[in-house]
Design a protein around this motif. Structure first.
Motif, PDB file in Angstrom:
ATOM      1  N   SER A  57     -15.888  68.542  20.242  1.00 24.76           N
ATOM      2  CA  SER A  57     -16.094  69.482  21.344  1.00 24.76           C
ATOM      3  C   SER A  57     -17.230  69.069  22.261  1.00 24.76           C
ATOM      4  O   SER A  57     -17.231  69.396  23.453  1.00 24.76           O
ATOM      5  CB  SER A  57     -16.357  70.890  20.802  1.00 24.76           C
ATOM      6  N   ALA A  58     -18.223  68.321  21.755  1.00 21.64           N
ATOM      7  CA  ALA A  58     -19.364  67.913  22.579  1.00 21.64           C
ATOM      8  C   ALA A  58     -19.003  66.807  23.563  1.00 21.64           C
ATOM      9  O   ALA A  58     -19.791  66.476  24.438  1.00 21.64           O
ATOM     10  CB  ALA A  58     -20.517  67.446  21.691  1.00 21.64           C
ATOM     11  N   LEU A  59     -17.799  66.231  23.432  1.00 18.22           N
ATOM     12  CA  LEU A  59     -17.394  65.118  24.290  1.00 18.22           C
ATOM     13  C   LEU A  59     -16.252  65.476  25.229  1.00 18.22           C
ATOM     14  O   LEU A  59     -15.738  64.606  25.913  1.00 18.22           O
ATOM     15  CB  LEU A  59     -16.966  63.928  23.419  1.00 18.22           C
ATOM     16  N   ARG A  60     -15.844  66.723  25.268  1.00 15.95           N
ATOM     17  CA  ARG A  60     -14.648  67.086  26.040  1.00 15.95           C
ATOM     18  C   ARG A  60     -14.971  67.281  27.511  1.00 15.95           C
ATOM     19  O   ARG A  60     -14.683  66.431  28.342  1.00 15.95           O
ATOM     20  CB  ARG A  60     -14.008  68.338  25.435  1.00 15.95           C
ATOM     21  N   ASP A  99     -23.895  70.183  49.024  1.00 20.26           N
ATOM     22  CA  ASP A  99     -24.465  69.022  48.352  1.00 20.26           C
ATOM     23  C   ASP A  99     -24.745  69.369  46.893  1.00 20.26           C
ATOM     24  O   ASP A  99     -25.200  70.475  46.580  1.00 20.26           O
ATOM     25  CB  ASP A  99     -25.773  68.614  49.023  1.00 20.26           C
ATOM     26  N   PHE A 100     -24.487  68.412  46.000  1.00 21.67           N
ATOM     27  CA  PHE A 100     -24.823  68.634  44.590  1.00 21.67           C
ATOM     28  C   PHE A 100     -24.934  67.297  43.877  1.00 21.67           C
ATOM     29  O   PHE A 100     -24.476  66.257  44.354  1.00 21.67           O
ATOM     30  CB  PHE A 100     -23.783  69.523  43.892  1.00 21.67           C
ATOM     31  N   LEU A 101     -25.562  67.358  42.704  1.00 23.29           N
ATOM     32  CA  LEU A 101     -25.706  66.228  41.793  1.00 23.29           C
ATOM     33  C   LEU A 101     -25.373  66.745  40.406  1.00 23.29           C
ATOM     34  O   LEU A 101     -25.937  67.752  39.967  1.00 23.29           O
ATOM     35  CB  LEU A 101     -27.140  65.702  41.851  1.00 23.29           C
ATOM     36  N   ALA A 102     -24.432  66.092  39.705  1.00 19.91           N
ATOM     37  CA  ALA A 102     -24.008  66.588  38.394  1.00 19.91           C
ATOM     38  C   ALA A 102     -23.738  65.418  37.464  1.00 19.91           C
ATOM     39  O   ALA A 102     -23.224  64.372  37.874  1.00 19.91           O
ATOM     40  CB  ALA A 102     -22.762  67.452  38.517  1.00 19.91           C
ATOM     41  N   LEU A 103     -24.091  65.621  36.199  1.00 13.55           N
ATOM     42  CA  LEU A 103     -23.818  64.650  35.140  1.00 13.55           C
ATOM     43  C   LEU A 103     -23.190  65.392  33.981  1.00 13.55           C
ATOM     44  O   LEU A 103     -23.639  66.483  33.609  1.00 13.55           O
ATOM     45  CB  LEU A 103     -25.119  63.977  34.696  1.00 13.55           C
ATOM     46  N   GLY A 104     -22.136  64.823  33.401  1.00 13.16           N
ATOM     47  CA  GLY A 104     -21.479  65.500  32.296  1.00 13.16           C
ATOM     48  C   GLY A 104     -20.656  64.550  31.450  1.00 13.16           C
ATOM     49  O   GLY A 104     -20.645  63.326  31.647  1.00 13.16           O
ATOM     50  N   LEU A 105     -19.968  65.129  30.483  1.00 14.40           N
ATOM     51  CA  LEU A 105     -19.066  64.411  29.591  1.00 14.40           C
ATOM     52  C   LEU A 105     -17.657  64.951  29.814  1.00 14.40           C
ATOM     53  O   LEU A 105     -17.459  66.170  29.847  1.00 14.40           O
ATOM     54  CB  LEU A 105     -19.488  64.600  28.139  1.00 14.40           C
ATOM     55  N   GLU A 106     -16.718  64.056  29.980  1.00 13.37           N
ATOM     56  CA  GLU A 106     -15.358  64.476  30.309  1.00 13.37           C
ATOM     57  C   GLU A 106     -14.369  63.533  29.620  1.00 13.37           C
ATOM     58  O   GLU A 106     -14.325  62.346  29.916  1.00 13.37           O
ATOM     59  CB  GLU A 106     -15.161  64.435  31.827  1.00 13.37           C
ATOM     60  N   GLY A 107     -13.590  64.085  28.697  1.00 13.93           N
ATOM     61  CA  GLY A 107     -12.595  63.278  28.005  1.00 13.93           C
ATOM     62  C   GLY A 107     -13.170  62.091  27.261  1.00 13.93           C
ATOM     63  O   GLY A 107     -12.554  61.020  27.223  1.00 13.93           O
ATOM     64  N   GLY A 108     -14.367  62.249  26.682  1.00 14.98           N
ATOM     65  CA  GLY A 108     -14.985  61.174  25.923  1.00 14.98           C
ATOM     66  C   GLY A 108     -15.752  60.167  26.756  1.00 14.98           C
ATOM     67  O   GLY A 108     -16.271  59.191  26.221  1.00 14.98           O
ATOM     68  N   ARG A 109     -15.844  60.386  28.069  1.00  8.70           N
ATOM     69  CA  ARG A 109     -16.567  59.492  28.956  1.00  8.70           C
ATOM     70  C   ARG A 109     -17.701  60.252  29.645  1.00  8.70           C
ATOM     71  O   ARG A 109     -17.629  61.461  29.817  1.00  8.70           O
ATOM     72  CB  ARG A 109     -15.646  58.901  30.030  1.00  8.70           C
ATOM     73  N   VAL A 110     -18.725  59.523  30.073  1.00  8.71           N
ATOM     74  CA  VAL A 110     -19.775  60.095  30.910  1.00  8.71           C
ATOM     75  C   VAL A 110     -19.301  60.048  32.353  1.00  8.71           C
ATOM     76  O   VAL A 110     -18.779  59.021  32.811  1.00  8.71           O
ATOM     77  CB  VAL A 110     -21.097  59.316  30.760  1.00  8.71           C
ATOM     78  N   VAL A 111     -19.460  61.155  33.074  1.00  9.70           N
ATOM     79  CA  VAL A 111     -19.081  61.206  34.483  1.00  9.70           C
ATOM     80  C   VAL A 111     -20.286  61.651  35.305  1.00  9.70           C
ATOM     81  O   VAL A 111     -20.991  62.590  34.941  1.00  9.70           O
ATOM     82  CB  VAL A 111     -17.867  62.136  34.722  1.00  9.70           C
ATOM     83  N   GLY A 120     -15.903  69.540  41.509  1.00 11.25           N
ATOM     84  CA  GLY A 120     -16.438  68.279  41.015  1.00 11.25           C
ATOM     85  C   GLY A 120     -17.528  68.473  39.998  1.00 11.25           C
ATOM     86  O   GLY A 120     -17.856  67.546  39.252  1.00 11.25           O
ATOM     87  N   ALA A 121     -18.098  69.679  39.936  1.00 10.12           N
ATOM     88  CA  ALA A 121     -19.153  69.968  38.964  1.00 10.12           C
ATOM     89  C   ALA A 121     -18.744  71.081  38.009  1.00 10.12           C
ATOM     90  O   ALA A 121     -19.580  71.630  37.306  1.00 10.12           O
ATOM     91  CB  ALA A 121     -20.444  70.359  39.689  1.00 10.12           C
ATOM     92  N   ARG A 122     -17.461  71.408  37.990  1.00 14.27           N
ATOM     93  CA  ARG A 122     -16.998  72.556  37.203  1.00 14.27           C
ATOM     94  C   ARG A 122     -16.646  72.167  35.771  1.00 14.27           C
ATOM     95  O   ARG A 122     -15.491  72.207  35.353  1.00 14.27           O
ATOM     96  CB  ARG A 122     -15.807  73.210  37.897  1.00 14.27           C
ATOM     97  N   PHE A 123     -17.656  71.787  35.007  1.00 14.23           N
ATOM     98  CA  PHE A 123     -17.454  71.514  33.592  1.00 14.23           C
ATOM     99  C   PHE A 123     -17.327  72.852  32.865  1.00 14.23           C
ATOM    100  O   PHE A 123     -18.199  73.707  32.975  1.00 14.23           O
ATOM    101  CB  PHE A 123     -18.624  70.717  33.029  1.00 14.23           C
ATOM    102  N   PRO A 124     -16.252  73.070  32.100  1.00 13.90           N
ATOM    103  CA  PRO A 124     -16.045  74.384  31.479  1.00 13.90           C
ATOM    104  C   PRO A 124     -17.015  74.717  30.357  1.00 13.90           C
ATOM    105  O   PRO A 124     -17.158  75.879  29.992  1.00 13.90           O
ATOM    106  CB  PRO A 124     -14.598  74.308  30.961  1.00 13.90           C
ATOM    107  N   GLN A 125     -17.689  73.710  29.781  1.00 11.57           N
ATOM    108  CA  GLN A 125     -18.609  73.959  28.682  1.00 11.57           C
ATOM    109  C   GLN A 125     -19.977  73.365  29.013  1.00 11.57           C
ATOM    110  O   GLN A 125     -20.099  72.427  29.800  1.00 11.57           O
ATOM    111  CB  GLN A 125     -18.083  73.338  27.376  1.00 11.57           C
ATOM    112  N   SER A 126     -21.008  73.920  28.372  1.00 13.71           N
ATOM    113  CA  SER A 126     -22.341  73.360  28.527  1.00 13.71           C
ATOM    114  C   SER A 126     -22.605  72.336  27.417  1.00 13.71           C
ATOM    115  O   SER A 126     -21.779  72.110  26.547  1.00 13.71           O
ATOM    116  CB  SER A 126     -23.397  74.476  28.509  1.00 13.71           C
TER     117      SER A 126
END
Length: 343
Positions: A192-195, A213-225, A303-309
């Protein structure tokens, strides 16, 4: 449409005349149809944001421009969405509160030390109904009465009630033209931490409007985005799949004008550029790490709408500006919901 703002000093010694927005004064007087037809959301002069309406000395044929968020009907539990040219908010029915009226108000507030009290309704996962204390950074315990010294912040994601762990930092200066970030972290798990998990976010005033304007970093489908928008389109940079055999992960990312780059662990460097002509990142909100206050992904920019923290530990976070490294420290003026307990 015409608005007149007072004279503004654009150089050290020179002062120019009034700033005209939307058209010329003689056009408005003559009833001419030429000039801007549309909405002006923001105006900056030499890095200082001017209040378009509040600082105007006079104007003509200017109407209110509704913020489009209300078209999404974001307010829940009978709340009413109200917007103006600058912002939007939900008018909640009695007994509800929160950005989207998503929280049930506490009849009595037992929480101390600036903690936020929300009420758990009918209980979840077998839990009883009752108040939930969201402790500010540096406090823990059932009522947030106990001090705690956090050395390695641990984030536990978003729970079944919609609450999230996060740290809020003061708005980071100098992001306009160039920056570098270095983040070291461990993951709570490899599922779940990598989804679809948000690692950090900074947005234009935090309003969550598309095109901001925004800046976002996250994990999506096992990759860093790594994504950013300078006002004319979103750049998206993806790493290779994260090596789950590693205990600690390192992310190094940066940007110079429209071009950005991303490197994760020992992987190849990934680079790209944002579309359009705009090349400056204009963000005024605080930098959020791990999640956001009242985490509502649907209201984040596209583009920054990650469903989980984030789920894991952040071991180190630094920002580099003009070859000067700055260690980020949590803001003392904003609460960071790191510990949540039910009485």
């Amino acid at each position: 449409m015409l608005l007149l703002l007072p004279p503004t000093s654009l150089r050290t010694q020179d002062t120019f005349g009034p700033i005209l927005i939307g058209g010329l004064e003689e056009q408005a007087t003559a009833g001419a149809a030429s000039g801007l037809v549309g909405c002006v959301r923001e105006l900056q002069v030499n890095g200082r944001e001017l209040s378009i309406v509040g600082e105007a000395t006079r104007g003509r044929n200017v109407e209110n421009c509704n913020v489009p968020v209300c078209e999404r009907r974001p307010c829940g539990h009978g709340g009413t969405c109200v917007s103006d040219a600058e912002n939007w908010f939900c008018e909640c029915t009695p007994g509800r509160h929160g950005k989207l009226c998503q929280f049930e108000a506490c009849v009595e507030d037992p929480c101390g030390h600036g903690a936020t009290c929300v009420r758990r309704g009918r209980g979840g996962e077998g839990g009883a109904a009752g108040p939930v204390c969201l402790c500010p950074f540096g406090r823990t315990g059932p009522l947030c009465d106990d001090p705690i010294h956090v050395t390695v912040p641990s984030f536990d994601g978003t729970d079944e009630f919609g609450f999230t762990s996060f740290l809020a930092y003061p708005a980071v200066p100098g992001l306009d033209d160039a920056f570098e970030f270095l983040v070291r972290f461990t993951l709570a798990n490899n599922s779940s931490a990598l989804r679809d998990n948000l690692i950090f976010f900074a947005g234009q005033k935090g309003k969550g409007l598309d095109g901001d304007d925004f800046l976002a970093l996250g994990l999506e489908g096992g990759r860093v985005v790594y994504r950013y928008n300078l006002g004319s389109g979103t750049a998206s940079l993806f790493s290779d799949p994260v090596d789950t055999r590693l205990h600690m992960h390192t992310i190094h990312l940066g940007r110079t004008l429209t071009r950005g780059w991303l490197q994760v662990d020992g992987q190849r460097n990934v680079s790209g550029a944002s579309p359009g002509q705009l090349s400056g990142l204009n963000v005024f909100s605080q930098l959020y790490v791990g999640g956001l206050n009242e985490f509502t992904p649907a209201l984040l920019p596209d583009g920054a709408r990650f469903p989980q923290s984030f789920q894991g530990n952040v071991l180190d976070e630094n920002a580099l500006f003009n070859e000067v490294r700055m260690s980020l420290k949590p803001a003392t003026t904003r609460h960071s919901q790191l510990v949540r307990v039910v009485t």
